[in-house]
Every structure is written in C-alpha cells, then in structure tokens.
Design a protein around this motif. Structure first.
Motif, short mmCIF file in Angstrom:
data_model
loop_
_atom_site.label_atom_id
_atom_site.label_comp_id
_atom_site.label_asym_id
_atom_site.label_seq_id
_atom_site.Cartn_x
_atom_site.Cartn_y
_atom_site.Cartn_z
N ALA A 56 0.83 -1.21 0.00
CA ALA A 56 0.00 0.00 0.00
C ALA A 56 0.86 1.25 0.00
O ALA A 56 0.56 2.22 -0.69
CB ALA A 56 -0.94 -0.01 1.21
N ARG A 57 1.94 1.22 0.76
CA ARG A 57 2.84 2.38 0.82
C ARG A 57 3.49 2.63 -0.54
O ARG A 57 3.56 3.78 -1.01
CB ARG A 57 3.91 2.16 1.89
N ALA A 58 3.94 1.55 -1.19
CA ALA A 58 4.57 1.71 -2.50
C ALA A 58 3.58 2.26 -3.52
O ALA A 58 3.91 3.15 -4.31
CB ALA A 58 5.13 0.36 -2.97
N ALA A 59 2.35 1.74 -3.49
CA ALA A 59 1.32 2.23 -4.43
C ALA A 59 1.00 3.69 -4.15
O ALA A 59 0.84 4.49 -5.09
CB ALA A 59 0.06 1.37 -4.29
N ARG A 60 0.91 4.04 -2.88
CA ARG A 60 0.57 5.42 -2.50
C ARG A 60 1.64 6.41 -2.98
O ARG A 60 1.32 7.45 -3.57
CB ARG A 60 0.38 5.49 -0.99
N TYR A 61 2.89 6.10 -2.72
CA TYR A 61 3.96 7.02 -3.12
C TYR A 61 4.09 7.08 -4.64
O TYR A 61 4.47 8.13 -5.20
CB TYR A 61 5.28 6.63 -2.46
N GLY A 62 3.79 5.98 -5.31
CA GLY A 62 3.80 6.01 -6.77
C GLY A 62 2.74 6.96 -7.31
O GLY A 62 3.01 7.74 -8.24
N VAL A 63 1.55 6.91 -6.73
CA VAL A 63 0.47 7.81 -7.15
C VAL A 63 0.84 9.26 -6.85
O VAL A 63 0.62 10.16 -7.68
CB VAL A 63 -0.85 7.44 -6.44
N LEU A 64 1.40 9.51 -5.67
CA LEU A 64 1.78 10.88 -5.30
C LEU A 64 2.84 11.44 -6.25
O LEU A 64 2.76 12.60 -6.67
CB LEU A 64 2.31 10.90 -3.86
N ALA A 65 3.82 10.61 -6.61
CA ALA A 65 4.86 11.07 -7.53
C ALA A 65 4.25 11.39 -8.90
O ALA A 65 4.56 12.42 -9.50
CB ALA A 65 5.94 10.00 -7.66
N ASP A 66 3.39 10.50 -9.40
CA ASP A 66 2.76 10.72 -10.71
C ASP A 66 1.91 11.99 -10.70
O ASP A 66 1.95 12.79 -11.65
CB ASP A 66 1.90 9.52 -11.09
N ALA A 67 1.14 12.16 -9.63
CA ALA A 67 0.27 13.34 -9.54
C ALA A 67 1.09 14.61 -9.49
O ALA A 67 0.75 15.61 -10.13
CB ALA A 67 -0.64 13.23 -8.31
N ALA A 68 2.17 14.60 -8.72
CA ALA A 68 3.02 15.78 -8.61
C ALA A 68 3.63 16.14 -9.97
O ALA A 68 3.67 17.31 -10.36
CB ALA A 68 4.12 15.55 -7.58
N ALA A 112 4.15 20.01 -9.72
CA ALA A 112 4.39 20.38 -8.32
C ALA A 112 5.87 20.31 -7.99
O ALA A 112 6.59 19.45 -8.50
CB ALA A 112 3.60 19.47 -7.38
N VAL A 113 6.31 21.20 -7.12
CA VAL A 113 7.71 21.19 -6.68
C VAL A 113 7.89 20.38 -5.40
O VAL A 113 9.02 20.04 -5.04
CB VAL A 113 8.23 22.62 -6.45
N ALA A 114 6.78 20.06 -4.73
CA ALA A 114 6.90 19.34 -3.46
C ALA A 114 5.61 18.59 -3.15
O ALA A 114 4.52 19.01 -3.53
CB ALA A 114 7.22 20.29 -2.31
N VAL A 115 5.77 17.46 -2.46
CA VAL A 115 4.66 16.71 -1.89
C VAL A 115 4.85 16.70 -0.38
O VAL A 115 5.95 16.40 0.10
CB VAL A 115 4.61 15.27 -2.42
N LEU A 161 11.26 12.76 -3.90
CA LEU A 161 10.24 11.79 -4.26
C LEU A 161 10.35 11.40 -5.73
O LEU A 161 10.17 10.24 -6.09
CB LEU A 161 8.84 12.37 -3.99
N ALA A 162 10.62 12.36 -6.58
CA ALA A 162 10.78 12.17 -8.01
C ALA A 162 11.68 13.29 -8.52
O ALA A 162 11.91 14.27 -7.80
CB ALA A 162 9.41 12.21 -8.71
N PRO A 163 12.21 13.17 -9.73
CA PRO A 163 13.07 14.25 -10.24
C PRO A 163 12.39 15.61 -10.19
O PRO A 163 11.33 15.81 -10.76
CB PRO A 163 13.33 13.81 -11.69
N GLY A 164 12.98 16.53 -9.44
CA GLY A 164 12.43 17.87 -9.32
C GLY A 164 11.30 18.00 -8.33
O GLY A 164 10.71 19.08 -8.20
N VAL A 165 10.96 16.91 -7.61
CA VAL A 165 9.85 16.93 -6.65
C VAL A 165 10.39 16.54 -5.27
O VAL A 165 10.85 15.41 -5.07
CB VAL A 165 8.72 15.98 -7.05
N ALA A 166 10.31 17.46 -4.31
CA ALA A 166 10.76 17.18 -2.95
C ALA A 166 9.65 16.51 -2.16
O ALA A 166 8.46 16.78 -2.38
CB ALA A 166 11.18 18.47 -2.25
N LEU A 167 10.02 15.62 -1.26
CA LEU A 167 9.08 15.03 -0.30
C LEU A 167 9.34 15.69 1.04
O LEU A 167 10.43 15.57 1.61
CB LEU A 167 9.29 13.52 -0.20
#
Length: 322
Positions: free
Chosen positions: A97-109, A114-117, A152-158
C-alpha cells in the motif's frame, strides 16, 4: 493549529511563489491538520495547493472516506484529487500500500508540475520508526527515522513538516478547525508491527521510564541523521582516491581501507556494494569483507548479494555474480 501552521510555514518558506505543492491526504487527523495549515500558509505565500487522496479499496467504506476527505480539502480552499488504485502483495499489505501510494503521489506531482509533496508524519510516527529500526538491528541508518526532506521524483521534494509535532496536537488542531478526521481501523489492528509498537511498546516505555520517550527517540533520529550525513561526505571524499573500476566490477585499495577507522571502513564497503550492484550487506557480510583488509590470510572469494568479493594483491575486488 498555530503549532501546525508554524511547522508548515518553515517547510514552505523556501518554495518559489506561484509554484504548486501537493498534500498527501488520507482523511486522518495528521494529514487533515496538515491540509488545513498548508492551505492557510500556502495562500499567504502565493502557492497553489492541491491534495491527493489515494483510495486503496482495502476497506468497505474506503470510497466514502476518500470522498469525505476531498470535500474537507475543498472547504479549506485546496484542490482535491481522489485516485483509486489496486494494491499488490509484494512485501506484505503495509509495504504494498505504501509503494502504491507514493507512486500515485509522484505521478500526480509530475502531472501538475508540483515542486513538493507534503506528508503528515508526526513526531510519534518518527519515534515508532526508530523503534522498528532498532528491532531490525540494522545499524545507525535504520535508526535515523524519516528525513524532513528528501526526493520523491526528479524535481519533486518530499517534505515532512510535522516531524516535531505530536499526534495529539494534530487532533487538537482538527477540533479547533471544526474538521472531522477519519479513524483508520487498521491503526488498531495488532497484526501490524507498527500498531503493536504504537499501542503496546511505547506506552510501556512511557510508564516504566517516564514521559518524554517519543521526544527522546526523535532527537536520537535527528542526531544520527546528522552523523550519517557527515559520514557520507567523508565517504564521498575518500572513495574518489581509493576506488578504481575493475573488469566486471570495481576495486578498492586495501591499505587505504585499513588506514580508516572501522566505522568508516565498513560504510565504504557497504556503499561500494550498494552503488555498484544495488544490494545491501548485513553486518556479518560487511565484517567478512573487512577481514580481507584487516585479517588477510589467503581467504577465498566471498559470495555476497549480487556480487563477489576477493583480495587481489593490494586491492579488494567486487565483481558481479556469474
């Protein structure tokens, strides 16, 4: 609410005006208080604020919970997005669930630029993470807990702005704002190790050792993270001088490794294997490789996860497993 806003303000202060941030909103007290604070502070800083609620479909009422979270986000002036995603089975239900959640957050950002989640982990979550790391016995890195900022992803801070805020404060903040947080029944399910730490282990420590255990664990995590960052800088500087590429792998100068303190020597060994072969070494495996440096007596090659280590003259070679 002022305490939550103050923590959020510090995390958002360095972001450029006009940029977009995304909040991971589950509907629980931590993420709901975070959403209220980011919505309030973000407007003052000229940020566009959106929330993402991930519906894993693991509970009968999950769709209703997600819709309610979205409605409350909208009432706070935050653009809500609800994503329904199926959860796999790799690593158990929590990890999947955690992996799926962070994958969705990265894609959405990435989709909205977005610059940050921002996620709502609190000081209590940090203390639980440190205890779980201690139970694994995997060294200082596992005791560092969660970083206040990572990628979290290239150019996206967590960002985790609430790591110095207690969970009770987020509940109080929701009450002050008239928000209705959702109580996840999984948070009381004893089959999950984190729940047992939260509901059984920490209360016993507080009762037997006195109050302030959670804060002490969080301080320990922060200090270990500072130490680890210093070690990482030393490793980067040292590796440039002692590491060379070898056929099908990489080699390290044995005399140079021997000249370093054991703590740095062991970190270099683990770093080389992780960077070159993408594998983690246990302490026993690390010590066995270190013996090729400090206690060399003609040992044969050592089989490790993803690679093999052997002494060749004055160097330790790491090569891919055939």
């Amino acid at each position: 609410m002022a305490e939550v806003r103050r923590a959020v303000r510090g995390a958002l202060a360095s972001l450029p005006a006009g940029s977009t941030v995304v909040i991971a909103l589950s509907g629980g007290a931590d993420s709901l208080a975070l959403t209220a604070a980011v919505g309030f502070e973000g407007r003052k800083l000229g940020l566009r604020v959106a929330s993402v609620t991930v519906d894993h479909g693991l509970q009968p009422e999950s769709a209703e919970v997600a819709e309610n979270a979205g409605r409350q986000a909208a009432s706070l002036g935050v653009d809500p997005l609800i994503v329904r995603v199926e959860v796999g089975t790799d690593g158990g239900p929590e990890a999947a669930a955690r992996a799926a959640r962070y994958g969705v957050l990265a894609d959405a950002a990435l989709d909205v630029g977005a610059v940050a989640v921002l996620v709502g982990h609190t000081l209590d979550d940090q203390a639980e993470t440190v205890l779980l790391g201690l139970s694994r016995g995997s060294g200082a890195r596992s005791l560092q807990g969660m970083a206040a900022q990572s990628e979290l992803a290239p150019g996206v801070a967590l960002l985790r702005p609430l790591l110095e805020v207690r969970r009770a404060t987020t509940f109080a903040a929701c009450a002050a704002e008239g928000l209705a947080p959702w109580s996840d029944p999984h948070n009381d399910e004893p089959r999950f190790s984190r729940v047992r730490v939260r509901n059984r282990v920490l209360p016993v420590l507080e009762a037997e050792l006195g109050p302030g255990i959670a804060e002490a664990l969080a301080r320990t995590a922060a200090q270990l993270r500072e130490d680890s960052e210093a070690f990482d800088e030393m490793i980067d500087e040292t590796i440039e001088d002692i590491v060379e590429h070898a056929e099908a792998g990489i080699s390290v100068s044995a005399p140079a490794l021997a000249a370093n303190p054991a703590a740095l020597r062991h970190r270099i060994i683990r770093h080389v294997v992780a960077a070159e072969f993408g594998q983690s070494l246990s302490r026993a495996q690390t010590l066995e490789v270190a013996r090729l440096v400090t206690d060399w007596s003609g040992q044969t090659a050592i089989d490790l996860p993803g690679c093999r280590a052997r002494r060749v003259g004055a160097r330790v070679e790491f090569t891919a497993q055939p």
